[in-house]
Structure formats: C-alpha cells, structure tokens
Design a protein around this motif. Sequence first.
Motif, PDB file in Angstrom:
ATOM      1  N   ASP A  12     -71.330  -5.168 -19.471  1.00 42.81           N
ATOM      2  CA  ASP A  12     -72.080  -5.202 -20.725  1.00 42.81           C
ATOM      3  C   ASP A  12     -73.221  -4.192 -20.728  1.00 42.81           C
ATOM      4  OD1 ASP A  12     -70.476  -7.176 -21.740  1.00 42.81           O
ATOM      5  OD2 ASP A  12     -71.849  -8.814 -21.282  1.00 42.81           O
ATOM      6  N   GLY A  13     -73.395  -3.490 -19.615  1.00 43.50           N
ATOM      7  CA  GLY A  13     -74.467  -2.512 -19.518  1.00 43.50           C
ATOM      8  C   GLY A  13     -74.250  -1.630 -18.308  1.00 43.50           C
ATOM      9  N   ASP A  14     -75.271  -0.861 -17.971  1.00 43.23           N
ATOM     10  CA  ASP A  14     -75.228   0.093 -16.868  1.00 43.23           C
ATOM     11  C   ASP A  14     -75.981  -0.507 -15.677  1.00 43.23           C
ATOM     12  OD1 ASP A  14     -75.759   2.131 -15.058  1.00 43.23           O
ATOM     13  OD2 ASP A  14     -76.374   3.592 -16.571  1.00 43.23           O
ATOM     14  N   GLY A  19     -79.330  -3.263 -13.601  1.00 37.53           N
ATOM     15  CA  GLY A  19     -79.111  -4.104 -12.437  1.00 37.53           C
ATOM     16  C   GLY A  19     -77.708  -4.678 -12.391  1.00 37.53           C
ATOM     17  N   PRO A  20     -77.346  -5.364 -11.298  1.00 41.67           N
ATOM     18  CA  PRO A  20     -76.001  -5.908 -11.149  1.00 41.67           C
ATOM     19  C   PRO A  20     -75.606  -6.891 -12.239  1.00 41.67           C
ATOM     20  CG  PRO A  20     -77.172  -5.933  -9.052  1.00 41.67           C
ATOM     21  CD  PRO A  20     -78.178  -5.558 -10.097  1.00 41.67           C
ATOM     22  N   GLY A  21     -76.594  -7.478 -12.922  1.00 40.04           N
ATOM     23  CA  GLY A  21     -76.303  -8.401 -14.010  1.00 40.04           C
ATOM     24  C   GLY A  21     -75.595  -7.751 -15.184  1.00 40.04           C
ATOM     25  N   ALA A 345     -71.507  -3.590  -7.689  1.00 38.26           N
ATOM     26  CA  ALA A 345     -71.390  -3.438  -9.148  1.00 38.26           C
ATOM     27  C   ALA A 345     -71.575  -1.983  -9.557  1.00 38.26           C
ATOM     28  CB  ALA A 345     -72.420  -4.321  -9.857  1.00 38.26           C
ATOM     29  N   GLN A 346     -72.499  -1.292  -8.904  1.00 39.13           N
ATOM     30  CA  GLN A 346     -72.723   0.118  -9.218  1.00 39.13           C
ATOM     31  C   GLN A 346     -71.538   0.976  -8.793  1.00 39.13           C
ATOM     32  OE1 GLN A 346     -76.437   0.313  -6.996  1.00 39.13           O
ATOM     33  NE2 GLN A 346     -77.616   0.462  -8.901  1.00 39.13           N
ATOM     34  N   LEU A 347     -70.968   0.685  -7.634  1.00 40.62           N
ATOM     35  CA  LEU A 347     -69.814   1.448  -7.161  1.00 40.62           C
ATOM     36  C   LEU A 347     -68.625   1.270  -8.092  1.00 40.62           C
ATOM     37  CD1 LEU A 347     -70.224   0.546  -3.398  1.00 40.62           C
ATOM     38  CD2 LEU A 347     -70.563   2.825  -4.370  1.00 40.62           C
ATOM     39  N   TRP A 348     -68.357   0.019  -8.476  1.00 42.62           N
ATOM     40  CA  TRP A 348     -67.207  -0.244  -9.350  1.00 42.62           C
ATOM     41  C   TRP A 348     -67.419   0.385 -10.723  1.00 42.62           C
ATOM     42  CZ3 TRP A 348     -63.163  -2.174  -6.830  1.00 42.62           C
ATOM     43  CH2 TRP A 348     -62.012  -2.503  -7.573  1.00 42.62           C
TER      44      TRP A 348
END
Length: 425
Positions: A12-14, A19-21, A345-348
């Motif tokens: 839903d966001g970056d 953040g991972p959320g 989450a950032q990697l994916w």
Amino acid sequence: MDLLIGQVIRFDGDPFRDGPGAARHHGHGAVAVEGGRIVDVGEAALLRPRYPQARVHDHGQRLISAGFIDAHVHYPQTAIIASWGKRLIDWLNSYTFPEEMRFSDPAYAMEIANRYLDLVLARGTTTVCTYATIHPTSVDAIFTAARARGMRLFAGKTCMDRNAPEGLRDTARSAYDDSKALLRKWHGVDRLSYVITPRFSPTSTPEQLAALGALWREYPDCLMQTHLSEQTDEIAWVRDLFPQARDYLDTYEAQGLLGEGALYGHAIHLTERERARLIEAGASLVHCPTSNTFIGSGLFDMTLAQHLRVGLATDTGGGSNFSMLPTMAAAYEVAQLRGQSLHPAQLWWLATQGSARALHAEDRIGNLAPGMEADLVVIDLASTPAIEQATRRATDLWQQLFPTIMMGDDRAVAEVWVGGKPLVH
C-alpha cells in the motif's frame, strides 16, 4: 475467472519511506483474476463466496506475489553469463562484443531471445527491461518472443558509434533512423514498450547522444536507458573523452538525455552534483548488485531510494544469475557492507513495485491490486530442506520469507502467471 488461494503479499506504500508496514500480508488470502487482470485481493474467506464459479487454485502456505521485474538486463549476453575474470572494459572487449556480433543473424537472435525468456520465467520474472544489440534483428527477436508469451517487456536497440568493433558500430544518423523505425514498429503493441538505448557515453559520440536526445524529445512517452558511473576507471575514461563535461551525468544531460523516464544502470560513484540533478530531474536508478560485485564495480548507496525511483536488476550477463531471488540477497549483502540494513519488505518491494516504479509502470505491474495486470509468482517458502528448517521457526511473514530471499533459487518458484494465464507450473 480464477481464484488463487495462499498467503498473499501486496504493498500500500513504499517501505523505504513508509516502513515495513507499507506491505500488507494475508495469511490465508486470495487473488481473483479475470480477463488478464486482477479483479480482487483479500482474505480467502471473503473472496471464495464472492466468486463461487471461479476455478480455485489452492496453494496452501505458499506465497502469492506480483511477478518479479528485472529493470536492467542484456539478453544478448545470455550465453556468456558467468564468464571469468575481467573488469568492465576488458569484459566488454573479451566476451560481450564478440557475442553481440552474432546477433546480425536473425535465427541466432531468436534462439537466444526464446532461451532467455524461458530462463527468467522459470525463475518468476514476468517483466524485463533489456538492451538488445545494434542490430534491428535483435530487437525484433526479443519483442517477438515476448509477444508470443503475452509478456510486458521493455527493450531497445543498443547504439554505439565509437570504441567498439567495426561490426558493432552504427552512426549518429543510423542510430536515430533505426531506433525510430523500431519504435514506430513495436512501441505500444500489445504489452511491449520501446526504450531509447545509448549503451553508455564511452561508446557514443556527442553527436550520437544528441541524435538520441532529439528522438526522445519526439517520443517523450518512451523510456531512455543507459549506464552511469559503474566503475572508477570507466569514469576516468569518460573524463578523457568528454573534457568539457562537468561530470559523467553531464555527458547525457548536455544532449537531452536526462529527465523523467531516464533509467541509469549502476550509478555507484556519484558526485554531489549528480545526485542533486538526478533527484531534481526525477530520474530512475537501477541497482545491479550481483554485477557490481562480480565485476568489482563497487557498492550502491541504497539511501538514494528515499529520494529517487530505484529498481533492482540482475544485469545479465555481467550479473551472475538469472533470478531475482539471489539478486535480492546480493542487494541485502551490499547494503550491509555500507552499514545499511534492508528489511525483507524493502527487498521484495525492490524486485516488484520498486522496479515497476523505475519503469514508470507501477499503475500496471508490480503489485497485487484490482485493475493491475495479472502477472503473478507463487513462491514455495519451504523449497529445500535448509530453507524449510529455517521457516519452521518463523513467527511472522518476514522470518518465513527471508530464508528464501537469501537461499532460494528456481526451486522456490511453484507457479508463474503472465497476463492471467499460468505459463510455469
């Protein structure tokens, strides 16, 4: 209609900014697909009764994700991947240029195009942005192969008019004419997009760069891809070739090759002026971690993802793998060496929505949401005994997913859907 059931990850966001959320996880989720597009995403308990006539594909605890997007590759280098022992300029002369000479043969170009796309699809990659060679036949081959598979694909004729073998040089005029003809032939056909493609400043004269800048002004809806600041000896070479330029980026900027829709591969050794101008222009950078370590280029600064569109790429064949899973692992390790710890989450996100944003295609691919094109990958989170024993101890999605990021390969790819159809299963 098809209904895929399993664990589901979407954004839903970056996660670099939010953040991972920014990632959303459905432990027992579902994705509804019809007519080549995603029509619904959510909890399986809600979607099952909503679509009672759907064909159900129950993947249990496997993870359903948007397909991977590889934002910088050289498909003509498929056959020379993992060639030993050279830095960039030697590697080009020893391996790349001799292999690219072969693409004047339409049959060979078609053979490698088909081989390359089959290799990446088996590894969960559903979209690539690729360089071809100087030969129009190489562009025709990869677009033809992608169209036959229903893939969204970005590609362009590589342009070089100096510092390359005679059989791999064009001219400023022919680069413009050939690129324009190919653009008009392929751009916007089905799921295909043409990309204006000067290889990099050392192999293009200012005249050729200016001609391609003029072409980009004529067709501003196209992307433009090239290389920037990959190695220190390359940067020194650029300084000798362009003594009037303020820096490497200026060799493109002066010729109209900087702006939104510009994709710069590598971008490791940037000056402060270059960083500021890239941010101001809204350009995209593409991180190629396995290539940067394999050829000894350097360590990308991932803090740039807080300010710029940053995608992730294998950089076949300077990169040493066709899969985005080890590419994510390499991105994690490169960031560690810079004291930057990346969350799963950032990697994916980099391998899906981040790369889609770099390609200005985030409204079509790279995420699971209603209206998006149905390019999906289903990941087995227990694909090997080593991964399975690690995930058995997991208490959340990220502990389940991280072992596959770090140790996964093509065995983790259970199914791949392209344009709403299963191509690999």
